[in-house]
Scaffold this active site. Structure first.
Site, PDB file in Angstrom:
ATOM      1  N   CYS A   1     -66.347  49.107 -48.937  1.00 23.18           N
ATOM      2  CA  CYS A   1     -66.932  49.748 -50.105  1.00 23.18           C
ATOM      3  C   CYS A   1     -66.784  48.804 -51.304  1.00 23.18           C
ATOM      4  O   CYS A   1     -65.731  48.219 -51.508  1.00 23.18           O
ATOM      5  CB  CYS A   1     -66.309  51.078 -50.473  1.00 23.18           C
ATOM      6  SG  CYS A   1     -66.531  52.335 -49.215  1.00 23.18           S
TER       7      CYS A   1
ATOM      8  N   ARG B   1     -69.405  44.345 -48.599  1.00 21.49           N
ATOM      9  CA  ARG B   1     -68.257  45.237 -48.436  1.00 21.49           C
ATOM     10  C   ARG B   1     -68.627  46.566 -47.788  1.00 21.49           C
ATOM     11  O   ARG B   1     -67.762  47.412 -47.532  1.00 21.49           O
ATOM     12  CB  ARG B   1     -67.607  45.504 -49.793  1.00 21.49           C
ATOM     13  CG  ARG B   1     -67.102  44.264 -50.470  1.00 21.49           C
ATOM     14  CD  ARG B   1     -66.445  44.604 -51.768  1.00 21.49           C
ATOM     15  NE  ARG B   1     -65.178  45.268 -51.561  1.00 21.49           N
ATOM     16  CZ  ARG B   1     -64.018  44.645 -51.426  1.00 21.49           C
ATOM     17  NH1 ARG B   1     -63.966  43.344 -51.487  1.00 21.49           N
ATOM     18  NH2 ARG B   1     -62.905  45.318 -51.244  1.00 21.49           N
TER      19      ARG B   1
ATOM     20  N   TRP C   1     -69.320  52.029 -47.283  1.00 24.60           N
ATOM     21  CA  TRP C   1     -69.081  51.929 -45.842  1.00 24.60           C
ATOM     22  C   TRP C   1     -68.480  53.271 -45.473  1.00 24.60           C
ATOM     23  O   TRP C   1     -67.372  53.596 -45.888  1.00 24.60           O
ATOM     24  CB  TRP C   1     -68.120  50.784 -45.534  1.00 24.60           C
ATOM     25  CG  TRP C   1     -67.951  50.544 -44.066  1.00 24.60           C
ATOM     26  CD1 TRP C   1     -68.742  49.777 -43.272  1.00 24.60           C
ATOM     27  CD2 TRP C   1     -66.925  51.082 -43.223  1.00 24.60           C
ATOM     28  NE1 TRP C   1     -68.275  49.811 -41.976  1.00 24.60           N
ATOM     29  CE2 TRP C   1     -67.160  50.594 -41.919  1.00 24.60           C
ATOM     30  CE3 TRP C   1     -65.829  51.913 -43.419  1.00 24.60           C
ATOM     31  CZ2 TRP C   1     -66.355  50.917 -40.825  1.00 24.60           C
ATOM     32  CZ3 TRP C   1     -65.022  52.245 -42.338  1.00 24.60           C
ATOM     33  CH2 TRP C   1     -65.289  51.744 -41.068  1.00 24.60           C
TER      34      TRP C   1
ATOM     35  N   ASN D   1     -62.704  53.682 -53.242  1.00 23.85           N
ATOM     36  CA  ASN D   1     -62.513  52.866 -52.048  1.00 23.85           C
ATOM     37  C   ASN D   1     -61.166  53.244 -51.456  1.00 23.85           C
ATOM     38  O   ASN D   1     -60.145  53.137 -52.133  1.00 23.85           O
ATOM     39  CB  ASN D   1     -62.532  51.378 -52.451  1.00 23.85           C
ATOM     40  CG  ASN D   1     -62.419  50.465 -51.258  1.00 23.85           C
ATOM     41  OD1 ASN D   1     -62.368  50.926 -50.116  1.00 23.85           O
ATOM     42  ND2 ASN D   1     -62.379  49.180 -51.508  1.00 23.85           N
ATOM     43  N   GLY D   2     -61.189  53.709 -50.204  1.00 28.65           N
ATOM     44  CA  GLY D   2     -59.938  54.092 -49.551  1.00 28.65           C
ATOM     45  C   GLY D   2     -60.125  55.357 -48.744  1.00 28.65           C
ATOM     46  O   GLY D   2     -61.248  55.830 -48.556  1.00 28.65           O
TER      47      GLY D   2
ATOM     48  N   GLU E   1     -62.348  35.657 -28.980  1.00 27.19           N
ATOM     49  CA  GLU E   1     -63.025  35.524 -30.274  1.00 27.19           C
ATOM     50  C   GLU E   1     -64.533  35.306 -30.068  1.00 27.19           C
ATOM     51  O   GLU E   1     -65.355  35.844 -30.812  1.00 27.19           O
ATOM     52  CB  GLU E   1     -62.398  34.387 -31.088  1.00 27.19           C
ATOM     53  CG  GLU E   1     -63.196  33.898 -32.294  1.00 27.19           C
ATOM     54  CD  GLU E   1     -63.597  34.982 -33.286  1.00 27.19           C
ATOM     55  OE1 GLU E   1     -63.072  36.101 -33.208  1.00 27.19           O
ATOM     56  OE2 GLU E   1     -64.468  34.705 -34.129  1.00 27.19           O
TER      57      GLU E   1
ATOM     58  N   LYS F   1     -67.673  37.426 -31.726  1.00 22.70           N
ATOM     59  CA  LYS F   1     -68.811  36.842 -32.461  1.00 22.70           C
ATOM     60  C   LYS F   1     -70.132  37.290 -31.856  1.00 22.70           C
ATOM     61  O   LYS F   1     -71.047  37.700 -32.559  1.00 22.70           O
ATOM     62  CB  LYS F   1     -68.775  35.310 -32.438  1.00 22.70           C
ATOM     63  CG  LYS F   1     -68.014  34.524 -33.454  1.00 22.70           C
ATOM     64  CD  LYS F   1     -68.196  34.786 -34.898  1.00 22.70           C
ATOM     65  CE  LYS F   1     -67.504  35.997 -35.400  1.00 22.70           C
ATOM     66  NZ  LYS F   1     -66.150  35.988 -35.787  1.00 22.70           N
TER      67      LYS F   1
ATOM     68  N   GLU G   1     -70.770  41.219 -32.319  1.00 25.81           N
ATOM     69  CA  GLU G   1     -71.005  41.786 -33.658  1.00 25.81           C
ATOM     70  C   GLU G   1     -72.358  41.396 -34.242  1.00 25.81           C
ATOM     71  O   GLU G   1     -72.926  42.168 -34.992  1.00 25.81           O
ATOM     72  CB  GLU G   1     -69.864  41.493 -34.628  1.00 25.81           C
ATOM     73  CG  GLU G   1     -69.673  40.067 -35.007  1.00 25.81           C
ATOM     74  CD  GLU G   1     -68.448  39.848 -35.892  1.00 25.81           C
ATOM     75  OE1 GLU G   1     -68.038  40.746 -36.628  1.00 25.81           O
ATOM     76  OE2 GLU G   1     -67.893  38.732 -35.835  1.00 25.81           O
TER      77      GLU G   1
ATOM     78  N   HIS H   1     -59.130  39.831 -11.012  1.00 25.30           N
ATOM     79  CA  HIS H   1     -58.316  41.046 -10.898  1.00 25.30           C
ATOM     80  C   HIS H   1     -59.107  42.267 -11.384  1.00 25.30           C
ATOM     81  O   HIS H   1     -58.509  43.209 -11.908  1.00 25.30           O
ATOM     82  CB  HIS H   1     -57.013  40.883 -11.669  1.00 25.30           C
ATOM     83  CG  HIS H   1     -56.169  39.765 -11.142  1.00 25.30           C
ATOM     84  ND1 HIS H   1     -55.465  39.859  -9.971  1.00 25.30           N
ATOM     85  CD2 HIS H   1     -55.967  38.513 -11.604  1.00 25.30           C
ATOM     86  CE1 HIS H   1     -54.830  38.712  -9.745  1.00 25.30           C
ATOM     87  NE2 HIS H   1     -55.140  37.872 -10.719  1.00 25.30           N
TER      88      HIS H   1
ATOM     89  N   LYS I   1     -67.222  43.519 -44.477  1.00 30.65           N
ATOM     90  CA  LYS I   1     -66.480  42.260 -44.535  1.00 30.65           C
ATOM     91  C   LYS I   1     -64.994  42.473 -44.805  1.00 30.65           C
ATOM     92  O   LYS I   1     -64.159  41.826 -44.196  1.00 30.65           O
ATOM     93  CB  LYS I   1     -67.099  41.386 -45.633  1.00 30.65           C
ATOM     94  CG  LYS I   1     -66.478  40.012 -45.766  1.00 30.65           C
ATOM     95  CD  LYS I   1     -66.915  39.119 -44.641  1.00 30.65           C
ATOM     96  CE  LYS I   1     -66.257  37.768 -44.674  1.00 30.65           C
ATOM     97  NZ  LYS I   1     -66.291  37.138 -43.346  1.00 30.65           N
TER      98      LYS I   1
HETATM   99  C1  F6R Z   1     -65.155  39.362 -37.336  1.00 30.21           C
HETATM  100  C2  F6R Z   1     -64.391  39.493 -38.564  1.00 30.21           C
HETATM  101  C3  F6R Z   1     -63.314  40.504 -38.621  1.00 30.21           C
HETATM  102  C4  F6R Z   1     -62.175  40.027 -39.526  1.00 30.21           C
HETATM  103  C5  F6R Z   1     -61.146  41.147 -39.718  1.00 30.21           C
HETATM  104  C6  F6R Z   1     -59.989  40.686 -40.581  1.00 30.21           C
HETATM  105  O1  F6R Z   1     -66.053  38.313 -37.416  1.00 30.21           O
HETATM  106  O2  F6R Z   1     -64.651  38.834 -39.527  1.00 30.21           O
HETATM  107  O3  F6R Z   1     -62.828  40.834 -37.351  1.00 30.21           O
HETATM  108  O4  F6R Z   1     -61.577  38.914 -38.966  1.00 30.21           O
HETATM  109  O5  F6R Z   1     -61.753  42.245 -40.302  1.00 30.21           O
HETATM  110  O6  F6R Z   1     -60.433  40.309 -41.851  1.00 30.21           O
HETATM  111  P1  F6R Z   1     -59.576  39.367 -42.788  1.00 30.21           P
HETATM  112  O7  F6R Z   1     -59.557  38.022 -42.166  1.00 30.21           O
HETATM  113  O8  F6R Z   1     -60.277  39.399 -44.092  1.00 30.21           O
HETATM  114  O9  F6R Z   1     -58.199  39.962 -42.832  1.00 30.21           O
END
Ligand code: F6R
Length: 592
Positions: free
Chosen positions: A2, A28, A71, A97-98, A469, A473, A476, A492, A587
């Site tokens: 948010c 956000r 969000w 926000n929260g 990871e 990527k 998402e 397994h 984000k």
């Molecule tokens: C995925 C991604 C998220 C962040 C996670 C932690 O591409 O960006 O999984 O890695 O939300 O965010 P930060 O690094 O800001 O603590």
């Protein structure tokens, strides 16, 4: 999670400024957005579902106002659940926000007093609680202090009283920053979740800390919520540049940020040697070292186990931040907790660090955002200096975080200079790798596999967390089901899912597990998989080969990941998605 904006001035129309500022906070959260202004002492609001960047809005008159990009947490994505939320009198508007953990209890008591709720959100209780206090004769400042303290959980909010033309913000948990500009006799004051919202207008800021409020006016006034004392704040001039946060010639932030890895790795290497040596001694002397992070940053923390084991012969632990509480009994004053985070604001990481602090453990952080909440709670911070990362999917921050881990591990082994030289070589190889021909080769692969329903990624050693990871990527941004496995784990269970032409990406490095991961690739190939080798050398079992520069040891994680980031980007593009703002994500995850 948010985005919040508030704006005060005496001469200019607020709405165009609020609109442009809110667009910069879209990363956000982008389920819906709204504004409220005060015009002729009346509250005007505009709320819409969708993204603020692509919306057409009627202009609200007024010189002061607030805005919010949502969000969704409590309540579906609808116009009525969109912020700002009003009280019954129609003069109070709130953006928040929260998550208000005790909202149901508060809402029940307000319903008993005949308050009329128009949304399903937790936020709306704030508006009605403030209304109650004002009706009792309290001023807005005291009402905000009292209500803010009543809310359980991490909650930051901004209140607009249209009648008295006051804007007051409360912070506990997620960030709020004040920006001030005084030019040609005109004063403008901003309050926002992120400096980016007003960086093109001013670089002069004041940070609101937890359990503080600020009255937004020509000379903002800060108060401590607990003591109610006025606080003097320093005006800080920040060094960020707006250009860094723009797309430039790139079609998407994600592609821009992947390409920026040509330079960001070198910036991450450029740390202060004394600091690295000091922290490496802390690591060597600690009774238990725990790396904590969420999502992609958690995968970086997972690589720490391999990096410190291989380079420094040192055992460290990785714990996803959301699980950290279960391990708290291991924390001693001699324990070291190392947080990894791009934003420096992730709620689960902050909670983990608060637990660590309570247990007396030392906190070190590896982050991208100076003066963020994680920076403030840390005893020691390493900034990765990757510049603003706007695409929701983390790319350049991830590889820079790994760089700092490798540096620290070399420092722990007493070989810092060797580590720096090695990483400079790696950074140069990434620079060479990210050329148009390489991009084209990866795009061709994306064209072959983008319609598949499942993609599997396997790796061993440090390329196991990188397989995990890679799956994040791909999932998402392309919404293709992707899963990462340790090469040896495949047989397994998961191997049952391999059918004819199922893409399996094999992350290979010239390390001591090279032969084993190739054997795992042969196993899936014999079940019909379409084998994609991300590897320094070709192999007859690869159906498609993405050549990677040959780097020793743990830095193969960086190289292999860069290749998969590009693949994920093109898979998302070919499937027609908004790769910068994937559905349901945000984000900065400032709620638990
Ligand atoms: C995925 C991604 C998220 C962040 C996670 C932690 O591409 O960006 O999984 O890695 O939300 O965010 P930060 O690094 O800001 O603590």
């Amino acid at each position: 999670m948010c985005g919040i904006i508030g704006y005060w001035n005496k001469e200019l129309e607020a709405f165009p400024i609020l609109l442009e500022s809110l667009k910069k906070l879209e990363y956000r959260g982008y389920d819906s957005f709204g504004f409220a202004t005060s015009f002729e002492n009346k509250l005007l609001t505009e709320r819409q579902v969708g993204k603020v960047s692509s919306a057409k809005c009627p202009i609200l008159p007024g010189k002061i106002g607030i805005g919010h990009t949502r969000w969704a947490t409590h309540g579906k994505v609808t116009e009525k659940n969109t912020h700002p939320h009003r009280d019954c009198s129609g003069k109070i508007a709130v953006v928040h926000n929260g998550i208000i953990e005790n909202f149901q209890e508060l809402k029940n008591s307000l319903l008993n007093k005949n308050h009329n709720f128009l949304s399903e959100t937790d936020t709306e209780v704030i508006s009605h609680l403030i209304e109650e206090k004002l009706e009792q004769g309290m001023n807005l400042k005291d009402a905000v202090i009292e209500i803010g303290s009543l809310l359980k959980g991490r909650n930051s909010f901004v209140v607009l009283n249209s009648e008295t033309k006051e804007i007051i913000a409360f912070r506990k948990g997620s960030p709020l920053i004040v920006g001030i500009t005084k030019e040609n006799g005109t004063s403008e004051v901003f309050i926002a979740s992120d400096i980016q919202a007003f960086l093109d207008k001013t670089k002069k800021v004041m940070y609101l800390d937890d359990n503080q409020i600020v009255i937004i006016k020509e000379n903002p006034e800060f108060y401590n919520v607990k003591t109610k004392d006025k606080i003097e704040k320093r005006l800080i001039k920040i060094a960020l540049d707006t250009k860094d946060a723009e797309k430039g010639d790139y079609s998407h932030y994600m592609l821009k940020e992947i390409m920026e890895q040509k330079e960001t790795l070198a910036k991450a290497i450029n740390q202060n040697d004394k600091d690295l040596m000091h922290v490496s001694q802390e690591i060597n002397n600690a009774r238990g070292v725990f790396f904590v992070g969420c999502g992609t940053a958690a995968r970086v923390c997972h690589t720490a186990e391999y990096i410190f084991s291989k380079i420094a012969d040192k055992h460290v632990n990785f714990i996803p931040a959301s699980e950290f509480e279960n391990y708290k009994h291991f924390l001693l004053p001699e324990t070291l907790v190392i947080a990894v985070s791009q934003s420096g604001e992730t709620a689960d990481v902050l909670e983990a660090l608060e637990i660590a602090k309570q247990r007396g453990s030392k906190i070190i952080s590896i982050i991208n955002t100076q003066s963020s909440s994680i920076d403030k709670i840390s005893d020691y911070t390493f900034l990765i200096k990757a510049g603003p990362e706007k695409a929701v999917a983390s790319t350049k921050a991830t590889t820079s975080q790994i760089v700092v881990l490798i540096l620290l591990a070399y420092a722990c082994a007493g070989k810092l200079k060797e580590g720096e030289r090695f990483l400079i070589d790696v950074a140069g190889k990434v620079n060479d790798m990210l050329n148009p021909r390489y991009e084209e080769h990866i795009k061709k692969l994306a064209e072959i596999i983008y319609q598949r329903e499942n993609i599997f990624i396997i790796g061993r050693g440090i390329n196991y967390p990188m397989a995990l990871e890679s799956a994040i990527k791909i999932m998402e941004v392309s919404y293709i089901h992707a899963q990462g496995f340790a090469g040896g784990e495949l047989k397994h269970g998961p191997i049952a899912l391999i059918e004819k032409a199922t893409p399996v990406i094999v992350l290979v490095a010239n390390d001591d597990v090279r032969q084993e991961i190739i054997s795992n690739a042969i196993e899936v190939k014999s079940r019909g998989a379409y084998v994609i080798g991300v590897s320094p050398e070709n192999n007859p079992i690869f159906d498609y080969w993405i050549k990677t520069p040959d780097v020793n040891g743990e830095a193969s994680s960086i190289i292999n990941l860069v290749a998969v980031q590009l693949l994920a980007y093109y898979l998302g593009i070919l499937r027609g998605h908004d790769v910068d703002y994937p559905r349901s994500l945000a984000k900065s995850v400032t709620v638990k």
